[in-house]
Design an enzyme around this catalytic site. Sequence first.
Site, PDB file in Angstrom:
ATOM      1  N   ASP A  80      90.918  23.176 117.173  1.00 55.58           N
ATOM      2  CA  ASP A  80      91.496  23.007 115.836  1.00 55.58           C
ATOM      3  C   ASP A  80      92.889  23.621 115.745  1.00 55.58           C
ATOM      4  OD1 ASP A  80      90.240  25.631 116.005  1.00 55.58           O
ATOM      5  OD2 ASP A  80      90.567  25.844 113.842  1.00 55.58           O
ATOM      6  N   GLU A 175      88.257  27.735 115.009  1.00 53.65           N
ATOM      7  CA  GLU A 175      88.688  29.108 115.288  1.00 53.65           C
ATOM      8  C   GLU A 175      89.624  29.603 114.206  1.00 53.65           C
ATOM      9  OE1 GLU A 175      91.291  32.286 117.187  1.00 53.65           O
ATOM     10  OE2 GLU A 175      91.861  30.420 116.218  1.00 53.65           O
TER      11      GLU A 175
END
Length: 418
Positions: A80, A175
């Site tokens: 991400d 994350e």
Amino acid sequence: MTPLVERFMRYVAIDTQSDPESNSFPSTEKQKNLSSLLAAELVQMGVADAHMDEWGYVYATIPSNTNKDVPVICFCSHVDTAPDCSGTNVKPILHQQYAGQDIILPDDPTQVITTKEHPYLLQKIGDDIITASGLTLLGADDKAGVAIIMELAHRLVNDHTIPHGEIKILFTPDEEVGRGVEHVDMQKLGADFGYTLDGSELGSLEFETFSADGVEIIINGIIAHPGSAKGKMVNAIKLAAEFVADLPKDSMAPEVTEGRQGFFHPTDIKGAAESATLKFIIRDFETAKLAEHEALLEEILKGVMAKYPGANYQYTVKEQYRNMREILDQHPDVVEHAANAIRDCGLEPLSHPVRGGTDGSRLSFMGLPCPNIFTGEMALHSKHEFVSVQDMEKAVDVLVKLVQRWEQATLKTILPTS
Ligand SMILES: [Zn+2]
């Protein structure tokens, strides 16, 4: 374009922004677009068990090619990108043989990556630098890590002269919104030690992070009709404001601390006359000091509350994550092998304590001791993000040396089963 660059350019073009407001997992479905592609590419390379699970994690195994009983090593990156800056339609630009100038981003020429703000660029003269085009972040955080691990897999699968134990690959979603390890299946992963590829500067090896708690304070005032409140009402908004005004200004705050200094930091306040809620994050490198900071914060609060009899408060501390060093000190080989692999590549390992957490801090406490290795990603979470191709290539070389270090350090062979 080298295969690593080609890989990186393809991955950053896929929008994988995570969303802190979302309650689903992964927080955005689009992260799976990259994760499923990575799993498919690994299978295509010959990494037969590579797959994406229902949560969007990618797991893969590169089998051992040695008869030694080498610990299973995992390499981990997140797919991400940060919610702070758009990740839609990322157009990566390769600036070959960077000459030391400020870099003007063409899609918005007011966006300039200056050497003044990013002196690291001056160390990269002659390198090939990749930037975004001015409208988005680049997403080198952490697609540099993803591309480096994919390139490592490609090398290990194709070059049989590199002796290594079993290698696990883990790509995680979310994350950037602090939920990256929420659904990791440690048993299924089956690794002994790990490394995240999510560091910045060439040669950096991070094995110390903050220890972190969260504190929630609810201040309850005394409510009365404003028309007849005299001598009765205690306004919780005013108490909260007075408490915040009493916080130390020259110490204990992120804006006045650095290096190894800890702090408390209000992150959220909301309330009405009746009741107000404040959220704080508490940070230090020494876990024991968190309690001291929390006690000091409560003392300041008590000082305000004492002036308003009848009002009361609740003070709740929640553990967030811990300094990975507490775990890594018990397994000195993990950092030592990485430091030596960096030296094997002609670099000096750089270690700064990280004023934050990494997925590795959480993984370390979940049973996977996990320091963080450089990728070259710089100016994270912004339109000025950039990465040096040569830094990324060096990181691949370090990983190749690292898997060999683990193999060489293992003396015990696997006995044939009869
Ligand atoms: Zn990252």
